[in-house]
Scaffold this motif. Structure first.
Motif, PDB file in Angstrom:
ATOM      1  N   ILE A   1       0.535  -1.138  -0.330  1.00  0.00           N
ATOM      2  CA  ILE A   1       0.268  -0.518  -0.132  1.00  0.00           C
ATOM      3  C   ILE A   1       0.622   0.951   0.295  1.00  0.00           C
TER       4      ILE A   1
ATOM      5  N   ALA B   1       1.685   4.001  -3.113  1.00  0.00           N
ATOM      6  CA  ALA B   1       0.950   5.343  -2.786  1.00  0.00           C
ATOM      7  C   ALA B   1       2.136   6.086  -3.548  1.00  0.00           C
TER       8      ALA B   1
ATOM      9  N   LEU C   1     -10.888  -0.566   1.801  1.00  0.00           N
ATOM     10  CA  LEU C   1     -10.048  -0.380   0.981  1.00  0.00           C
ATOM     11  C   LEU C   1      -9.430  -0.451  -0.476  1.00  0.00           C
TER      12      LEU C   1
ATOM     13  N   ILE D   1     -10.878   1.357  -3.278  1.00  0.00           N
ATOM     14  CA  ILE D   1     -10.082   3.153  -2.879  1.00  0.00           C
ATOM     15  C   ILE D   1      -9.197   2.868  -3.767  1.00  0.00           C
ATOM     16  N   LEU D   2      -8.407   1.958  -3.512  1.00  0.00           N
ATOM     17  CA  LEU D   2      -6.433   1.805  -4.269  1.00  0.00           C
ATOM     18  C   LEU D   2      -6.795   1.365  -5.322  1.00  0.00           C
TER      19      LEU D   2
ATOM     20  N   VAL E   1      -9.931   6.506   6.607  1.00  0.00           N
ATOM     21  CA  VAL E   1     -10.010   5.853   4.596  1.00  0.00           C
ATOM     22  C   VAL E   1     -11.419   6.666   4.369  1.00  0.00           C
TER      23      VAL E   1
ATOM     24  N   VAL F   1      -2.178   6.141   2.364  1.00  0.00           N
ATOM     25  CA  VAL F   1      -3.799   5.810   1.549  1.00  0.00           C
ATOM     26  C   VAL F   1      -4.285   7.973   2.186  1.00  0.00           C
TER      27      VAL F   1
END
Length: 508
Positions: free
Chosen positions: A44, A48, A115, A118-119, A156, A199
Motif C-alpha cells: 500500500i 501510494a 480499502l 479505494i486503491l 479511510v 492512503v
C-alpha cells in the motif's frame, strides 16, 4: 502433578527466557517489538508513493519493490491470499493488475473491501468506477452514523471520498480536506499506521490539497521504511507490556527487576476515557483494556486506575452483557475479548453477578461450535483464555480441553493454523498453559510431550521462532516476537509454579 517431566531443563529454559525479556525491555519499563514484514503494509505504501511520484522517492520505491518481488502472500485465507497477490502486483508497477478482489471479503470485512476499492480507483484498474466508490463511502458513512468510529476508519472514509472526486475531475471538498488533515498526528502519520498514512497521503496528493499535511505524511513514510525496504504494522507497546507482565509475573527475577517499571508504564498509559489502546496515543479498545487491567490487578497502581476503567468497561458492555473487539458497541461480540473482561472484572473484585450473563454467553458459544478467538489464531489460545474466564470445572471447559488433546500432533505439539504441518511453539505453549490450569483435568503424558517441543525449539537467544498468528487488521495476520516470547515463557512458568504449589519446598 505427576508427569514424566525433567524439571531442570524447564527451569533452565525459563531462566534464559526471563533473561531475554529483561534484555529486550525499554528504559521506561515497557516492551515494544517490531512486526514482521508483510505484503499488506509495504504494498500500500509503495503504490501510494509510486502513483504520486514525489521528488526523491525513487530509491525508496525501488527498495520496497525488491522486497515485494520475492514476498509470498499469506495463505491462511483465500481472501487474504488473493488480496495480497493483487496488492503486490499493484505495487510492483503501479499499473493495471486486473480487477480488484474486493468481493473476496464478502460482507464480513466491509472496511477491507472499501480499502481495496479505494486503491483500485486510485490506480485506474478496471471493475470499480469512481462513482461506485463514492456510493460505497456514502453507504459506509451512513451505516456508521451515531456509532463510535475508529480514527483510522475516519481517515479511510475521508480519503476515499477525496480520491473518488479527484478521479471524477471534481475540485476537492474543503470540508473533507479539513477533516482528513485534522486526523493527522504530530509526527506526520495517520494513527502511526504506514498503510493508513499512505492512503491519506494518496488522497491529498491526487486531490492536490493540504500541501503541508501531504509533505509531513511523505516525511513520515520516508523515515519509517526499514532497511529491507518494508513498512511494518504499528508497534503494540501497551499490549506487549501487559502481555509480558501477565506471562512472567510470579517469577522472582522478573518481579524484582522488571515488574514495578512495567506496572508504572501501564498505569501512565491509561487514556482519559479510562481505557487503554494498543499503543499510547491510540484510542482505547476493549481487549487491551482488559489485558492492562489483568496485569495491574493487585497493585497500588491498579487500584488507582480501576474507577475510571470500570466506568469504561460498563460503557462498552452491550445490552446483552458482552463486549465487542473495539470501543464501539455496534461491533459484533467477541469471545476472547468478553472472556478477558470477565477475568479482569474478577481480578479487581467486581461482583460475580456483573459477569453472569457474559459467562452464560461464553458457555453457549462452546455448545454452538466450540470456542474461537478474534485476535490470535491458535485454538489453544481460545481454550486457555476462555476456560480461565468461565472456570475449568465447567462442562464446556472440560469438553474444550478434551477436544484440544485430540488435536495434539504426533511430535507433541499443536498447530497455530489449520492446514499447517509443523508444530508451533506458541500454540503448543498455550495448550500447556490450559493443561496446567485445568489440573487435575490435564493429561501428564500430553504435557510432557508438549514440553519437549518447547524445549527443543528455544534458540540461543532464549526465545522461540514464530510465525504470523495475530490478526491486524483482520483477516490479515501479523507476528510480533514479544507475543511469541510471552506466551511460551508463560507456559514454562505455569508448569514450575504449579509444581511448587503441589510440592512445597521443592524446586525444579
Amino acid at each position: 502433578m505427576t508427569a514424566p517431566i525433567s524439571f531442570q531443563p524447564v527451569s533452565r529454559a525459563l531462566h534464559r527466557a526471563v533473561d531475554y525479556a529483561l534484555d529486550t525491555r525499554r528504559d521506561d519499563g515497557a516492551w515494544e517489538s517490531t512486526a514482521d514484514p508483510r505484503i499488506f503494509d509495504t504494498s500500500i505504501v509503495t503504490f501510494a508513493l509510486a502513483r504520486c511520484r514525489p521528488w526523491g522517492i525513487d530509491g525508496t520505491v525501488t527498495r520496497a519493490r525488491r522486497w515485494l518481488a520475492g514476498a509470498p502472500a499469506q495463505g491462511h485465507s483465500p481472501a487474504v491470499a488473493v488480496t495480497e497477490a493483487w496488492l503486490r502486483d499493484l505495487a510492483l508497477d503501479a499499473a493495471l493488475p486486473g480487477s480488484p478482489p474486493a468481493a473476496a471479503f464478502g460482507d464480513e470485512y466491509p472496511a477491507r473491501r472499501l480499502l481495496v476499492q479505494i486503491l483500485a480507483v486510485a490506480a485506474g484498474t478496471p471493475g470499480v468506477a469512481p462513482e461506485v466508490l463514492r456510493e460505497a463511502v456514502a453507504g459506509a458513512t451512513e451505516t456508521s452514523a451515531g456509532c463510535d468510529v475508529k480514527q483510522w476508519q475516519r481517515v479511510v472514509l475521508a480519503a476515499g471520498s477525496l480520491i473518488a472526486d479527484a478521479e471524477r475531475r471534481l475540485p476537492p471538498n474543503p470540508t473533507l480536506v479539513e477533516a482528513l488533515v485534522g486526523e493527522q498526528w504530530s509526527d506526520g502519520s495517520f494513527c502511526m499506521m504506514p498503510a493508513i498514512t499512505a492512503v491519506g497521503f494518496l488522497a491529498l496528493s491526487l486531490a492536490d490539497a493540504g500541501p503541508t499535511a501531504r509533505q509531513r505524511a511523505l516525511t513520515y513514510l520516508s523515515s519509517t521504511q526499514f532497511p529491507d525496504g518494508t513498512w511494518r504494522f504499528v508497534p503494540n507497546e501497551v499490549w506487549d507490556t501487559a502481555l509480558m507482565v501477565r506471562s512472567l509475573c510470579g517469577l522472582s527475577l522478573f518481579d524484582s527487576r522488571a515488574l514495578e517499571p512495567a506496572i508504572g508504564f501501564l498505569a501512565r498509559s491509561q487514556g482519559i476515557d479510562g481505557g487503554w489502546g494498543i499503543r499510547r496515543g491510540i484510542e482505547a479498545d476493549n481487549d487491551t483494556t482488559a489485558m492492562a487491567l489483568m496485569a495491574l490487578a493487585g497493585t497500588r497502581q491498579g487500584k488507582g486506575a480501576w474507577p475510571a476503567a470500570e466506568s469504561y468497561i460498563n460503557r462498552q458492555r452491550s445490552p446483552q452483557g458482552m463486549w465487542s473487539t473495539w470501543q464501539s458497541r455496534d461491533d459484533r461480540p467477541s469471545q476472547d475479548v468478553t472472556a478477558h473482561l470477565v477475568s479482569a472484572l474478577r481480578a479487581h473484585g467486581a461482583a460475580q453477578s456483573g459477569t453472569a450473563r457474559a459467562k452464560r454467553w461464553l458457555l453457549a458459544q462452546h455448545d454452538g461450535g466450540g470456542w474461537k478467538a478474534d485476535w490470535y489464531t491458535p485454538r489453544s489460545y481460545a481454550v486457555a483464555e476462555i476456560g480461565d474466564a468461565v472456570g475449568w470445572s465447567a462442562p464446556a471447559s472440560r469438553a474444550a480441553l478434551g477436544q484440544l488433546l485430540t488435536e495434539q500432533l504426533p511430535d507433541g505439539g499443536w498447530l497455530a493454523l489449520p492446514g499447517e504441518s509443523t508444530s508451533s511453539p506458541v500454540a503448543t505453549a498455550l495448550a500447556v498453559s490450559a493443561l496446567v490450569a485445568a489440573e487435575p483435568l490435564g493429561a501428564p503424558r500430553a504435557l510432557g510431550r508438549a514440553l519437549e517441543v518447547i524445549l527443543s525449539t528455544q534458540n540461543s537467544l532464549g526465545t522461540w521462532p514464530g510465525t504470523p498468528f495475530m490478526y491486524g487488521p483482520r483477516p490479515f495476520l501479523n507476528h510480533f516476537q514479544a507475543h511469541t516470547h510471552a506466551f511460551v515463557t508463560a507456559a514454562l512458568r505455569d508448569v514450575l509454579l504449579r509444581r511448587e504449589a503441589a510440592t512445597p519446598g521443592e524446586r525444579g
